[in-house]
Design an enzyme around this catalytic site. Structure first.
Site, PDB file in Angstrom:
ATOM      1  CG  HIS A  48     -32.083  61.070  16.305  1.00  0.00           C
ATOM      2  ND1 HIS A  48     -30.807  60.681  16.631  1.00  0.00           N
ATOM      3  CD2 HIS A  48     -32.732  61.187  17.501  1.00  0.00           C
ATOM      4  CE1 HIS A  48     -30.702  60.564  17.949  1.00  0.00           C
ATOM      5  NE2 HIS A  48     -31.852  60.876  18.498  1.00  0.00           N
ATOM      6  CB  SER A  75     -28.429  51.168  23.618  1.00  0.00           C
ATOM      7  OG  SER A  75     -28.435  52.407  24.252  1.00  0.00           O
ATOM      8  CE  LYS A 124     -31.614  55.843  23.449  1.00  0.00           C
ATOM      9  NZ  LYS A 124     -31.162  56.817  24.454  1.00  0.00           N
TER      10      LYS A 124
END
Ligand SMILES: Nc1ncnc2c1ncn2[C@@H]1O[C@H](COP(=O)(O)OS(=O)(=O)O)[C@@H](OP(=O)(O)O)[C@H]1O
Length: 331
Positions: free
Chosen positions: A143, A173, A78
Site C-alpha cells: 500500500h 468500504s 479498500k
C-alpha cells in the site's frame, strides 16, 4: 459476562517497536486513529501510518531488494486489492494451475496468503525476511505511496500495477472495515467522524488523492513499468482489462488460450461470488488475526449511494475536483 472482542490486526498494535521506530515516531505529527481512540496515526513522508506498520515500512525501505522481474500490486486500502491479488496470481500461474482445476490454490487459500504484502506483512513480521522461496517472477503487494517505495523498486525495471477505486466507495468500504475491528465497548465508528478525517486526508495511507496522483503521474511518465487500472473499469469490462494486464505483464493470452476460455475461467475463479463463498474465506483467518471474511463485503460499484448524504457527496466531489485538477484523473 465475557464478550468476545474482535482481534486487532497486528499492524495496529503498538508493542514490539524497535528503538529506531520509537525515535522516529517521537518526531512525527499524529492524529488519533480510526479503530479506537487508543490508536494513533503517524505522518511519515506525507502519508498516515500506524506505528507497527510504520516499522514494517522502515524495514522494507531498508532491506527490500527489487528484481527486474518482480511484479508489485499497489493499492490504497479498500480499492479491490484482494480481487486483484487473486487475478494476478491466477494469471501468472495459469500454466501451473489451470483456473478450472479442483485443487487450484485459490480455492483453499485467501489471496493475501498467496501474494503477501511487503510492509504490513512480510516486513512487519521480520525486519529482513528471507524471500528466497519466492519463484520468479515474484509477486508482492504494497500500500506504499510512490514516494515511500524502497529505492530498489524505483531503480529497477520491476512492474507496478496500481489499482485505483472511486474514493466514495473506498471510504464506505474502509468505514465498514474499521467497524469490524472496533472494540465492542467503544461502539461503532461514526460515519460522520471517519468521513471528516477522510476528507482532511487522514486515513490509513492517506491522503488518498496524493496516493493516487503519485502513481497516476508515474504511469503517464513510465507506461512500460507502471500500469494504472481502476476497480470500476475492471468491473465493467473485466475481459478486456484482464487481457490488457496480461499484455502489460508480458504474458499475453495465446489464441489457443482465448479459444479455450482461459480469460473467463480466471475471472470466474476470482469472482466475488466464488471467492466470498469459499470455506477458507468464510471461516479462515490470516496469521495477523484478521478474519478472511473481512475482505469480502459487497464487491459492488456505487454502494456509497446507500450511505452518503447529498452534502457528503458534494464535499468529496469538490475535494476530488480540486485535488485532481489538471491531472487528467477523474471520478
Ligand atoms: N473478488 C472480488 N471482486 C470484487 N470486489 C471484491 C472482491 N473481493 C473483495 N472485493 C471487495 O474489495 C473491497 C476490499 O478491498 P481490498 O481488498 O483492497 O482491502 S484491503 O486493502 O486488502 O484490506 C471490498 O469492497 P466493499 O464490498 O465495497 O467493501 C470487497 O468486498
Amino acid at each position: 459476562m465475557q464478550t468476545s472482542q474482535p482481534s486487532m490486526p497486528k499492524y495496529i498494535k503498538e508493542d514490539e517497536l524497535s528503538q529506531e521506530c520509537k525515535s522516529l515516531l517521537s518526531t512525527l505529527s499524529t492524529e488519533s486513529g480510526w479503530v479506537s481512540s487508543a490508536t494513533t496515526l503517524y505522518n511519515y513522508q506525507g502519508f498516515w501510518h500506524h506505528a507497527r506498520q510504520l516499522q514494517g515500512v522502515l524495514s522494507c525501505q531498508k532491506h527490500f531488494q527489487a528484481q527486474d522481474t518482480d511484479i508489485l500490486l499497489v493499492t490504497t486500502p479498500k480499492s479491490g486489492t484482494t480481487w486483484l491479488k487473486a487475478i494476478l496470481f491466477s494469471l501468472l500461474n495459469r500454466t501451473r494451475f489451470q483456473p478450472t482445476q479442483d485443487d487450484h490454490p485459490l480455492l483453499s487459500n485467501n489471496p493475501h496468503t498467496l501474494e503477501p504484502f511487503l510492509e504490513p506483512s512480510l516486513y512487519l513480521k521480520d525486519e529482513n525476511p528471507d524471500l528466497s522461496s519466492f519463484a520468479s517472477p515474484r509477486l508482492f503487494s504494497t500500500h506504499l505511496p510512490y514516494i515511500s517505495l524502497p529505492k530498489s523498486v524505483q531503480d529497477s525495471k520491476c512492474k507496478l500495477v496500481y489499482l485505483c477505486r472511486n474514493p466514495k466507495d473506498i471510504f464506505i468500504s474502509f468505514w465498514a472495515y474499521t467497524n469490524k475491528f472496533r472494540l465492542q465497548d467503544v461502539g461503532t465508528n461514526s460515519l460522520e467522524e471517519v468521513f471528516k478525517k477522510f476528507c482532511e486526508g487522514v486515513s490509513l495511507y492517506g491522503p488518498f488523492w496524493d496516493h493516487m496522483l503519485g502513481y497516476w503521474h508515474e504511469s503517464l511518465k513510465n507506461p512500460e513499468n507502471v500500469y494504472f487500472l481502476t476497480y470500476e473499469e475492471m468491473k465493467e469490462q473485466p475481459d478486456l482489462h484482464l487481457r490488457k494486464l496480461a499484455d502489460f505483464l508480458g504474458c499475453p493470452f495465446s489464441p489457443k488460450e482465448v479459444k479455450e476460455n482461459m480469460v473467463d475461467a480466471i475471472l470466474k475463479i476470482c469472482s466475488f461470488d466464488n471467492m466470498s463463498n469459499l470455506k477458507v474465506n468464510k471461516e479462515g483467518k490470516l496469521p495477523s488475526g484478521i478474519n478472511n471474511s473481512a475482505f469480502f463485503r459487497k464487491g459492488e460499484v456505487g454502494d456509497w449511494k446507500n450511505y452518503l448524504t447529498t452534502e457528503m457527496v458534494e464535499r468529496l466531489d469538490k475535494i476530488c475536483e480540486e485535488k485532481l485538477d489538471g491531472s487528467g484523473l477523474k471520478f
